[in-house]
Design a protein around this motif. Sequence first.
Motif, PDB file in Angstrom:
ATOM      1  N   THR A 101       0.786  -1.088  -0.029  1.00 43.04           N
ATOM      2  CA  THR A 101      -0.136  -0.056  -0.217  1.00 43.04           C
ATOM      3  C   THR A 101       0.995   1.206   0.001  1.00 43.04           C
ATOM      4  O   THR A 101       0.190   2.098  -0.546  1.00 43.04           O
ATOM      5  CB  THR A 101      -0.974  -0.019   1.251  1.00 43.04           C
ATOM      6  OG1 THR A 101      -0.316  -0.151   2.396  1.00 43.04           O
ATOM      7  CG2 THR A 101      -1.975  -1.084   1.012  1.00 43.04           C
ATOM      8  N   SER A 104       3.572   2.548  -4.055  1.00 44.47           N
ATOM      9  CA  SER A 104       3.236   3.629  -5.138  1.00 44.47           C
ATOM     10  C   SER A 104       3.524   5.016  -4.482  1.00 44.47           C
ATOM     11  O   SER A 104       4.068   6.150  -5.210  1.00 44.47           O
ATOM     12  CB  SER A 104       2.107   3.374  -5.729  1.00 44.47           C
ATOM     13  OG  SER A 104       1.095   3.521  -4.807  1.00 44.47           O
ATOM     14  N   LYS A 163      -7.045  -4.991  -6.145  1.00 47.44           N
ATOM     15  CA  LYS A 163      -7.164  -3.835  -6.503  1.00 47.44           C
ATOM     16  C   LYS A 163      -5.930  -2.961  -6.641  1.00 47.44           C
ATOM     17  O   LYS A 163      -6.071  -1.763  -7.242  1.00 47.44           O
ATOM     18  CB  LYS A 163      -8.203  -3.413  -5.430  1.00 47.44           C
ATOM     19  CG  LYS A 163      -7.531  -3.161  -4.074  1.00 47.44           C
ATOM     20  CD  LYS A 163      -8.798  -2.866  -3.003  1.00 47.44           C
ATOM     21  CE  LYS A 163      -8.153  -2.880  -1.791  1.00 47.44           C
ATOM     22  NZ  LYS A 163      -9.324  -2.580  -0.722  1.00 47.44           N
ATOM     23  N   PHE A 164      -4.672  -3.570  -6.173  1.00 51.17           N
ATOM     24  CA  PHE A 164      -3.560  -2.759  -6.186  1.00 51.17           C
ATOM     25  C   PHE A 164      -2.686  -2.973  -7.392  1.00 51.17           C
ATOM     26  O   PHE A 164      -1.430  -2.670  -7.560  1.00 51.17           O
ATOM     27  CB  PHE A 164      -2.793  -2.889  -4.954  1.00 51.17           C
ATOM     28  CG  PHE A 164      -3.453  -2.593  -3.647  1.00 51.17           C
ATOM     29  CD1 PHE A 164      -3.458  -1.132  -3.414  1.00 51.17           C
ATOM     30  CD2 PHE A 164      -4.060  -3.195  -2.894  1.00 51.17           C
ATOM     31  CE1 PHE A 164      -4.023  -0.466  -2.469  1.00 51.17           C
ATOM     32  CE2 PHE A 164      -4.618  -2.468  -1.531  1.00 51.17           C
ATOM     33  CZ  PHE A 164      -4.474  -1.326  -1.458  1.00 51.17           C
ATOM     34  N   GLY A 170      -2.689   0.687  -9.434  1.00 50.57           N
ATOM     35  CA  GLY A 170      -1.749   0.152  -8.035  1.00 50.57           C
ATOM     36  C   GLY A 170      -0.422  -0.060  -8.665  1.00 50.57           C
ATOM     37  O   GLY A 170      -0.126   0.051  -9.969  1.00 50.57           O
TER      38      GLY A 170
END
Length: 612
Positions: A101, A104, A163-164, A170
Amino acid sequence: MWAFLGRPECILCLSSALCAMALLSNNEFSRLNQTHLTPLLLINRKVGLQVKDSQFTLEGFPFRIISGTIDYFRIPRNSWRLSLRKMQAGGFNTLTTAFITMASQSGLWVILCPGPYIGSDLDLGGLPSWLLKDPKMKLRTTYKGFTKAMNRYFDNLIPKIAKFQYKKGGPIIAVQVENEYGSYYMDKKYMAYVKTALVSRGIDELLMTADDGVSLRKGHLENVLATVHMKNIKKETFGDLRSIQGKSPILMMVYTTKSFDTWGTLHQTGDAQMLLKDVHEMFHLGFSLNFYMFQGGTNFGLIGGAQSSEGYKPVVTSYDYNALVSEGGEYTVQYREFQRFFHSVTDSHLTVQPKTTQMFAYQPVTLLYFMTLWEFLPNLVKTTKSSKPLSMEQLRVNERSGQSFGYILYETVIFSGGLITSRGHIRDRGQVFLDNIYIGLLDQSNSELLLYKDVSKKSQILRILVENQGRLTSGQDINKERKGLTGDIYLDKSPLRPFKIYSLEMNNIFIQREFPNSWQRVTSQVQGPAFFLSYLKAGDPPQDTFMKIQGWGKGVISINGRSLGRYWNIGPQETVFVPGSWLQPGVNKIIMFEELKGDEKIHFSTKAQLGH
């Protein structure tokens, strides 16, 4: 020239044919312009990481992976973001890990390694020990007991990470399928099963496998990019790669100059100059690479595993690994050298260099209290009674998931002396006590102990304190890695019966319990096994430090209810890292469990002492 090709240790041996793979034909590096290929700048995304002939591309542009590994569980949570900033400032563009998380936001892409087996020199390679409750368990296979657990794990994990992925905005540009399965290879259907498990749940970025040189073919999957670990690379390795997947980019997925340390052996050191020469050569040949480790960290909470290539050898608490950033987060000489090199060959954005981590040597703690293990035992209300020995995994503790780490104490009554034989059922180290008096040691190299009973007593209490020093991290024998007493212990030729069993897991929950108010002040060296209590006074804000174990024997340390790990005076490690983020301004509570003999003081240092 070609220092990489002739590395003296023969770890890497490339044939002259490999030269044809080089993207450059001379000693000058063409600067890589990848400044537009960062998570923060690539907003409109269409094409993720792909293989095009002998190079990677991202959004159709040539892309060289410069990656490093950080294990989130070995770094204090408060330091994660700082570690990632140090990586990005060092010229890296990718993080190889299991946490994503923050990457990035730090300008880093992610190669995700979701397991379920990750290796990484962890206890059971990171797999949960409760799997071994099943006596028929076949880890890392399509055995139903294992796939059921794996599917439940992926059902929980994949929706959180899908979702990443790159195409969804992501940082995940690639996903590694399992890890080094070619060297294990108990089930030829297993890797395809894991791939399907990932893809069917929504993983659709570039997939990779990772194996050492001699195991490439066994670990490879069709239509999945094979990457290489530096171990066992030979002349034939790159021929195997070409025959497996044709002309393709080479990603050195694990590159390092050393290995982990084990208790009772010499400290492993790397050759920084050889490392730099090798990386120069890999760049000349067009390789992408991953540093293992960028920052090694610490085996907090007894998570370290063991190796068995030359007999059973448990991993030490420090996982410094001669990484580019030290265990405590300090920059190394190697970091500075590679930072200069990477910035010289890439058009990377200059970023603000995070400040170097500052260590602090606190004043020695001189006021200590102790309580013997025997005085502590009556407070363990949850004990197990059994007609025969039960292993840690068989105990009905932790919601019936068994015991994973720490110690387990077996208590029985004897009515005569004789020869105690373990028949290989002690895993891993068992101290034997008769009426609280130490008698001797049983372990994997010593299976017999002569016991003399006190003839003035009708019976005596025999106790065996067994430590799990770490389950094997790799190899097919991981299926046998149950801990504690894994079978009968004999007095002469009769199995001992029955037992009262105490779980002493030494995890955070165990340490955070309320200890009985029967501490005694330490006025001289105290014979173990015993718990020790002391208090460290820290300023505001608290700072990182190293606790010195000089004068202590063997045991585990916790501070403010969080386990720092093991210590042992046989070395090579002589300090234990204490994160400042685990301290609080003012008084901090230290609990030590000492097996052998405790000291009267606890000293601190600004420097790690990992051996010579």
